[in-house]
Scaffold this motif. Structure first.
Motif, PDB file in Angstrom:
ATOM      1  N   CYS A  97      -7.326   0.062  -5.146  1.00 16.77           N
ATOM      2  CA  CYS A  97      -6.815  -1.140  -4.475  1.00 16.77           C
ATOM      3  C   CYS A  97      -7.859  -1.788  -3.564  1.00 16.77           C
ATOM      4  O   CYS A  97      -7.935  -3.006  -3.490  1.00 16.77           O
ATOM      5  N   HIS A  98      -8.629  -0.989  -2.855  1.00 16.54           N
ATOM      6  CA  HIS A  98      -9.589  -1.582  -1.912  1.00 16.54           C
ATOM      7  C   HIS A  98     -10.951  -1.815  -2.546  1.00 16.54           C
ATOM      8  O   HIS A  98     -11.821  -2.416  -1.922  1.00 16.54           O
TER       9      HIS A  98
ATOM     10  N   ARG B  61      -5.822  -5.691  10.886  1.00 16.49           N
ATOM     11  CA  ARG B  61      -4.531  -6.360  10.838  1.00 16.49           C
ATOM     12  C   ARG B  61      -3.527  -5.479  11.590  1.00 16.49           C
ATOM     13  O   ARG B  61      -2.737  -5.939  12.377  1.00 16.49           O
TER      14      ARG B  61
ATOM     15  N   MET C 271       0.882  -1.175   0.000  1.00 19.43           N
ATOM     16  CA  MET C 271       0.000   0.000   0.000  1.00 19.43           C
ATOM     17  C   MET C 271       0.914   1.217   0.000  1.00 19.43           C
ATOM     18  O   MET C 271       1.806   1.333   0.854  1.00 19.43           O
TER      19      MET C 271
ATOM     20  N   CYS D 283      -7.717   5.237  -3.221  1.00 19.72           N
ATOM     21  CA  CYS D 283      -8.122   4.118  -2.349  1.00 19.72           C
ATOM     22  C   CYS D 283      -8.899   3.036  -3.093  1.00 19.72           C
ATOM     23  O   CYS D 283      -8.666   1.838  -2.900  1.00 19.72           O
TER      24      CYS D 283
HETATM   25  C1  HEC Z   1      -1.557   0.316  -3.974  1.00 17.44           C
HETATM   26  C2  HEC Z   1      -2.731  -0.246  -3.372  1.00 17.44           C
HETATM   27  C3  HEC Z   1      -3.368   0.473  -2.208  1.00 17.44           C
HETATM   28  C4  HEC Z   1      -3.824   1.774  -2.177  1.00 17.44           C
HETATM   29  C5  HEC Z   1      -3.734   2.826  -3.245  1.00 17.44           C
HETATM   30  C6  HEC Z   1      -4.431   1.940  -0.864  1.00 17.44           C
HETATM   31  N1  HEC Z   1      -4.309   0.790  -0.141  1.00 17.44           N
HETATM   32 FE1  HEC Z   1      -4.877   0.555   1.787  1.00 17.44          FE
HETATM   33  N2  HEC Z   1      -4.052  -1.299   1.789  1.00 17.44           N
HETATM   34  C7  HEC Z   1      -3.530  -1.929   0.688  1.00 17.44           C
HETATM   35  C8  HEC Z   1      -3.127  -3.257   1.053  1.00 17.44           C
HETATM   36  C9  HEC Z   1      -2.509  -4.275   0.120  1.00 17.44           C
HETATM   37  C10 HEC Z   1      -3.409  -3.403   2.434  1.00 17.44           C
HETATM   38  C11 HEC Z   1      -3.238  -4.631   3.287  1.00 17.44           C
HETATM   39  C12 HEC Z   1      -1.849  -4.811   3.767  1.00 17.44           C
HETATM   40  C13 HEC Z   1      -1.693  -6.043   4.643  1.00 17.44           C
HETATM   41  O1  HEC Z   1      -2.610  -6.391   5.402  1.00 17.44           O
HETATM   42  O2  HEC Z   1      -0.641  -6.623   4.567  1.00 17.44           O
HETATM   43  C14 HEC Z   1      -3.967  -2.140   2.862  1.00 17.44           C
HETATM   44  C15 HEC Z   1      -4.352  -1.860   4.166  1.00 17.44           C
HETATM   45  C16 HEC Z   1      -5.037  -0.724   4.545  1.00 17.44           C
HETATM   46  C17 HEC Z   1      -5.458  -0.434   5.884  1.00 17.44           C
HETATM   47  C18 HEC Z   1      -5.195  -1.312   7.105  1.00 17.44           C
HETATM   48  C19 HEC Z   1      -6.243  -2.358   7.292  1.00 17.44           C
HETATM   49  C20 HEC Z   1      -6.046  -3.185   8.534  1.00 17.44           C
HETATM   50  O3  HEC Z   1      -6.701  -4.224   8.613  1.00 17.44           O
HETATM   51  O4  HEC Z   1      -5.253  -2.827   9.410  1.00 17.44           O
HETATM   52  C21 HEC Z   1      -6.132   0.754   5.860  1.00 17.44           C
HETATM   53  C22 HEC Z   1      -6.773   1.448   6.990  1.00 17.44           C
HETATM   54  C23 HEC Z   1      -6.099   1.209   4.472  1.00 17.44           C
HETATM   55  N3  HEC Z   1      -5.417   0.285   3.705  1.00 17.44           N
HETATM   56  C24 HEC Z   1      -6.692   2.356   4.034  1.00 17.44           C
HETATM   57  C25 HEC Z   1      -6.479   2.898   2.784  1.00 17.44           C
HETATM   58  C26 HEC Z   1      -6.974   4.202   2.357  1.00 17.44           C
HETATM   59  C27 HEC Z   1      -7.859   5.088   3.171  1.00 17.44           C
HETATM   60  C28 HEC Z   1      -6.493   4.413   1.107  1.00 17.44           C
HETATM   61  C29 HEC Z   1      -6.647   5.652   0.233  1.00 17.44           C
HETATM   62  C30 HEC Z   1      -6.158   6.871   0.818  1.00 17.44           C
HETATM   63  C31 HEC Z   1      -5.705   3.257   0.736  1.00 17.44           C
HETATM   64  N4  HEC Z   1      -5.725   2.379   1.760  1.00 17.44           N
HETATM   65  C32 HEC Z   1      -5.030   3.111  -0.453  1.00 17.44           C
HETATM   66  C33 HEC Z   1      -3.389  -1.417  -0.579  1.00 17.44           C
HETATM   67  C34 HEC Z   1      -3.686  -0.122  -0.935  1.00 17.44           C
END
Ligand code: HEC
Ligand code: HEC
Length: 323
Positions: A221-222, A243, A170, A218
């Motif tokens: 990916c999500h 996590r 991420m 966001c």
């Molecule tokens: C490039 C891909 C990507 C983008 C862009 C991204 N994420 Fe993520 N995010 C991930 C991944 C992959 C994980 C899980 C990592 C793991 O658990 O190992 C994650 C985990 C998280 C978590 C933690 C979840 C937990 O269970 O602790 C949060 C909160 C989160 N993302 C919020 C966001 C938000 C808000 C945005 C936009 C601002 C965003 N992410 C953008 C890929 C992305």
């Protein structure tokens, strides 16, 4: 010493208290004497047969005329065990993890040896029986005994994870989003978990955060539904399972510095590649996949939904782009 007892006439040791209480000097019974002699002989035989005394001027022990050693005994036990295991090991060598699961006898066997393998290789990060282990930043690695999966809970997903390892990425958002935007989006993410996505979507208090979520990166990916994508291991943000630290501060930190993003403050999530490292054989990896599946969270195989496949496409390239 030897006096005779007044009443019975039996010789005594001289300790006589009264007519009824005295130390008689009778011979022990014959059977008892024979037993004593037999055990004295037994000691000598045992002593000669087995390794016993240290031999002077050498650091070895007298090896015994019987040639017994603990190693030989262990080898004998081991070949007995190997004979039983060999039958199963030969069978599972050419089977897929799914086929092993379908065979209940083999599954039972695999679960037992899987327990040892898991304890040795996986428990330090995933906790005994996959219940999870925590450090100050949250879980060290995902819980494996629930039905929440980053990379999918079907037997082949689990098998692929263990043999190839995983390393989700991420990106950090400290440069692409302002502190205010990070604060807003973190509040929205927290609300999705606390209140459920539907309520968070209509909650005016987190509307600014929802806008950031939908308009920044966001969703790539999500997913627009924020439920995560298995193809890249992005987390489901709508459930109550965290996590990493799931407090508002914790969520802000994840968003600010990312996961495995290369930023020094990024959260780290590395599932080692056990196959490449040569740490586990193919059979051992199969056993572990079945063992982990059987924690209870394993999901039966379902046909892959075509929608999922198309959504995963841009997501996968987003990962490569950020590396
Ligand atoms: C490039 C891909 C990507 C983008 C862009 C991204 N994420 Fe993520 N995010 C991930 C991944 C992959 C994980 C899980 C990592 C793991 O658990 O190992 C994650 C985990 C998280 C978590 C933690 C979840 C937990 O269970 O602790 C949060 C909160 C989160 N993302 C919020 C966001 C938000 C808000 C945005 C936009 C601002 C965003 N992410 C953008 C890929 C992305
Ligand atoms: C050094 C710590 C570490 C060790 C050792 C380790 N893992 Fe992991 N494992 C992780 C991390 C971290 C993740 C999450 C990776 C990510 O977020 O991309 C993970 C993910 C997984 C997943 C996927 C979970 C999901 O939700 O999809 C499975 C299955 C798994 N590990 C099984 C195992 C097994 C079996 C072993 C032992 C052979 C093992 N792990 C050893 C750290 C570890």
């Amino acid at each position: 010493m030897s006096e005779k007892h007044d009443v019975t006439g039996v010789p005594t040791t001289g300790h006589v208290w009264d007519d009824s209480l005295a130390d008689f000097a009778n011979q022990p019974p014959k059977w008892w004497m024979l037993g004593l002699a037999a055990s004295a002989i037994w000691v000598v035989v045992y002593w000669l047969y087995y390794p016993s005394v240290p031999v002077p001027s050498s650091n070895t022990f007298f090896k015994g005329i019987g040639g017994w050693t603990a190693i030989k005994e262990m080898d004998a036990d081991k070949s007995e065990v190997d004979a039983v295991r060999g039958k199963y090991e030969a069978k599972l060598k050419n089977m897929t993890p799914a086929a092993i699961l379908a065979d209940s006898e083999l599954t039972e066997y695999v679960k037992r040896s899987g327990k040892v393998l898991f304890g040795d290789n996986c428990a330090p990060c995933h906790g005994t029986n996959g219940v999870g282990a925590k450090d100050k930043d949250g879980l060290v690695a995902p819980i494996l005994n629930d039905d929440d999966w980053l990379y999918g809970g079907q037997i082949d997903n689990i098998h692929t994870t263990i043999s190839g390892g995983r390393q989700a990425v991420m990106v950090a958002h400290k440069d692409s989003l302002s502190a205010q935007q990070i604060d807003d989006v973190a509040n929205y993410v927290k609300a999705m978990s606390d209140e459920g996505k539907d309520k968070a979507d209509t909650d005016s208090a987190v509307a600014a955060g929802k806008k950031v979520f939908m308009e920044s990166d966001c969703t790539s990916c999500h997913g627009a539904d924020a439920k995560g994508m298995q193809a890249m291991g992005s987390a489901n943000l709508t459930d109550k399972i965290w996590r990493f630290d799931g407090s508002l501060e914790g969520i802000k930190r994840t968003i600010t510095y990312g996961v495995n993003s290369g930023d020094p403050k990024a959260r780290i999530a590395i599932m080692p590649n056990f196959k490449e490292a040569g740490k586990l054989s193919d059979s051992e990896i199969k056993k572990l996949a079945v063992y982990v599946y059987k924690f209870g969270g394993g999901q039966p195989d379902l046909p892959v939904a075509p929608v999922q496949a198309t959504v995963a496409q841009p997501a996968a390239s987003a990962v490569t782009a950020t590396k």
